[in-house]
Design a protein around this motif. Sequence first.
Motif, PDB file in Angstrom:
ATOM      1  N   CYS A 142      10.308   9.014 -26.846  1.00 55.87           N
ATOM      2  CA  CYS A 142      10.184   7.734 -26.213  1.00 55.87           C
ATOM      3  C   CYS A 142       9.570   7.924 -24.882  1.00 55.87           C
ATOM      4  O   CYS A 142       9.104   6.949 -24.057  1.00 55.87           O
ATOM      5  CB  CYS A 142      11.468   7.304 -26.085  1.00 55.87           C
ATOM      6  SG  CYS A 142      12.100   6.572 -27.493  1.00 55.87           S
ATOM      7  N   ALA A 158      14.854   0.430 -24.683  1.00 56.02           N
ATOM      8  CA  ALA A 158      15.875   0.888 -25.939  1.00 56.02           C
ATOM      9  C   ALA A 158      17.009  -0.027 -26.130  1.00 56.02           C
ATOM     10  O   ALA A 158      17.210  -0.224 -27.126  1.00 56.02           O
ATOM     11  CB  ALA A 158      16.077   2.556 -25.528  1.00 56.02           C
ATOM     12  N   ASN A 210      13.045  -1.176 -29.872  1.00 55.84           N
ATOM     13  CA  ASN A 210      12.532   0.135 -29.455  1.00 55.84           C
ATOM     14  C   ASN A 210      11.164   0.541 -29.873  1.00 55.84           C
ATOM     15  O   ASN A 210      11.337   0.920 -31.049  1.00 55.84           O
ATOM     16  CB  ASN A 210      13.594   1.219 -29.598  1.00 55.84           C
ATOM     17  CG  ASN A 210      13.616   2.572 -28.938  1.00 55.84           C
ATOM     18  OD1 ASN A 210      12.201   2.751 -28.455  1.00 55.84           O
ATOM     19  ND2 ASN A 210      14.460   3.398 -28.896  1.00 55.84           N
ATOM     20  N   SER A 221       9.642   3.140 -28.860  1.00 56.85           N
ATOM     21  CA  SER A 221       9.492   4.372 -28.480  1.00 56.85           C
ATOM     22  C   SER A 221       8.484   4.537 -27.354  1.00 56.85           C
ATOM     23  O   SER A 221       8.305   4.086 -26.148  1.00 56.85           O
ATOM     24  CB  SER A 221       9.121   5.486 -29.539  1.00 56.85           C
ATOM     25  OG  SER A 221       9.269   6.863 -29.141  1.00 56.85           O
TER      26      SER A 221
END
Length: 328
Positions: A119, A257, A285, A287
């Motif tokens: 991420c 996230a 999310n 990433s």
Amino acid sequence: MTRGTVLKYARIIGTGSALPDKVVTNADLEKIVETTDEWIRTRTGISERHYAADGETTGDLAFLAAQRALEAAGVKASEIDLIIIGTTTPDLIFPSTACLVQHRLGANGCAAFDVNAACSGFVYALGIANAFVRSGQSKKALVIGAETLTRMVDWTERETCVLFGDGAGAVVLEASDEPGIFTTRMRADGGFKHLLFNPVGVSVGFTNAPNHGVKINMLGREVFKVAVKTLDSLVGETLADAGMKEDEIDWLIPHQANLRIIEATAKRLNMSMDRVIVTVDKHANTSSGSVPLALDYAVRSGKVKRGQNLLLEAFGGGFTWASALLRY
């Protein structure tokens, strides 16, 4: 480089993003896994996410985001001398997705490579590109964060399958005498691997785990604790390195996230959530795609304006964590 030479800044002159057409709401997920809209929203802040269509790749999304960033910057692909893509879901093992996107853009000949920092991939890539520009090795760089994480979701695990979406964001950097990126910080600790990982790989094999190993393994509570602690420390390091104070930051653009992690970082900065860019509710999310997606949204919505100071930060599997403090 001679003694006393003043390094130029790497300045963002254009942003772009791309999201798949398919939108999946929490209500949609209720039909395929044991979960509820309330459970997802109260724990993560997520309401919906985008899923790549069959045959739609990370490279496809990266290409579209790159085109839009180049258009916004008023730069031709042939002027780009460096392309870096942060991704943990490349199209192929090799060549890199950056090479594939380079050819599609018509930027053949420049340096092009991928960075896998989960991420944190985009912020890592931004830090690397910043070093290239400031050292004089690059004049115009294209930095992309792109993912198709839903390709590795295990639909039997409600704790993880609701968290992820697909998307890409990009920026064009240019060498400039005007302030741009003040500082970047990159950190990692492989000792936390067991808390967040995917067991598939070339050396360890593709098919030696259940579901072919194509799944995200995560201990959510433990990840949350480490993320909040490390990002708190990272914020302090970044401000100190740039010689800036908390109240000099106009906008926080964090990894998208979990809303609670975002709120904890904002609290560390004594920042109102009105000064934090939040897209996790619509994107989930993505990433390495999350920070540039949020940045492009912030720019195109008119929230972020020229001359404002932005703090970008991310945390991901590895563990990795990274930040960039810049003037837009």
